[in-house]
Design a protein around this motif. Structure first.
Motif, PDB file in Angstrom:
ATOM      1  N   UNK A 134       0.856  -1.182   0.000  1.00  0.00           N
ATOM      2  CA  UNK A 134       0.000   0.000   0.000  1.00  0.00           C
ATOM      3  C   UNK A 134       0.891   1.231   0.000  1.00  0.00           C
ATOM      4  N   UNK A 135       0.780   2.039  -1.022  1.00  0.00           N
ATOM      5  CA  UNK A 135       1.427   3.347  -1.016  1.00  0.00           C
ATOM      6  C   UNK A 135       0.428   4.297  -0.363  1.00  0.00           C
ATOM      7  N   UNK A 136       0.739   4.720   0.850  1.00  0.00           N
ATOM      8  CA  UNK A 136      -0.155   5.576   1.626  1.00  0.00           C
ATOM      9  C   UNK A 136       0.325   7.012   1.519  1.00  0.00           C
ATOM     10  N   UNK A 137      -0.396   7.803   0.740  1.00  0.00           N
ATOM     11  CA  UNK A 137      -0.039   9.199   0.527  1.00  0.00           C
ATOM     12  C   UNK A 137      -0.642  10.051   1.639  1.00  0.00           C
ATOM     13  N   UNK A 138       0.225  10.699   2.417  1.00  0.00           N
ATOM     14  CA  UNK A 138      -0.218  11.609   3.474  1.00  0.00           C
ATOM     15  C   UNK A 138       0.564  12.903   3.286  1.00  0.00           C
ATOM     16  N   UNK A 139      -0.067  13.875   2.641  1.00  0.00           N
ATOM     17  CA  UNK A 139       0.657  15.123   2.385  1.00  0.00           C
ATOM     18  C   UNK A 139       1.032  15.821   3.680  1.00  0.00           C
ATOM     19  N   UNK A 140       2.214  16.404   3.682  1.00  0.00           N
ATOM     20  CA  UNK A 140       2.643  17.198   4.825  1.00  0.00           C
ATOM     21  C   UNK A 140       1.965  18.556   4.736  1.00  0.00           C
ATOM     22  N   UNK A 141       1.686  19.129   5.883  1.00  0.00           N
ATOM     23  CA  UNK A 141       1.109  20.468   5.889  1.00  0.00           C
ATOM     24  C   UNK A 141       2.133  21.458   5.376  1.00  0.00           C
ATOM     25  N   UNK A 142       1.714  22.332   4.533  1.00  0.00           N
ATOM     26  CA  UNK A 142       2.564  23.401   4.040  1.00  0.00           C
ATOM     27  C   UNK A 142       2.743  24.408   5.167  1.00  0.00           C
ATOM     28  N   UNK A 143       3.975  24.848   5.391  1.00  0.00           N
ATOM     29  CA  UNK A 143       4.227  25.807   6.463  1.00  0.00           C
ATOM     30  C   UNK A 143       3.386  27.060   6.304  1.00  0.00           C
TER      31      UNK A 143
END
Length: 121
Positions: A81-90
């Motif tokens: 499973x490629x689990x995409x969890x975007x990081x919050x943009x500063x």
């Protein structure tokens, strides 16, 4: 995946991402025990299915269909499973000044002009 399964997955995935963004324990689990994090959001995978977390895919536009396909493939045993969890943009975390807040409240300009001059007579 039928439409109701897709809807359930998207809802659970959205809660997972929001949890990672807002709760330090969820963020920790993402790195240490992604299977447990998934299970806490009713996303169950067999333990033998590897989870590869992709945190910051700045080169990609967000695409829920990519995550749905990755989930369907992993759940069917066709790979990790490629689990995409975007990081919050500063920039998303910066506080607004009083002036900036005034300018966005209900779309009212801080000068008091709420619309074009011709209709405020």
């Amino acid at each position: 995946m039928d439409p109701s399964e897709r809807t359930l997955f998207i809802t659970a995935y959205g809660r997972l991402v929001a949890g990672v963004w807002s709760e330090p324990e969820q963020e920790r689990l993402l790195g240490t025990d992604p299977h447990r994090l998934l299970a806490e959001h009713d996303l169950l995978l067999p333990p033998e299915v590897p989870v590869v977390v992709v945190r910051d895919a700045q080169h990609m536009d967000p695409d829920i269909d990519v995550q749905v396909r990755a989930w369907a493939d992993a759940a069917a045993g066709r790979g990790p499973l490629l689990l995409y969890v975007p990081a919050l943009d500063e920039l998303d975390e910066q506080e607004l000044s009083e002036h900036e807040l005034d300018s966005v409240v209900a779309g009212v300009d801080p000068t008091g002009a709420c619309c074009c001059p011709c209709c405020c007579t």
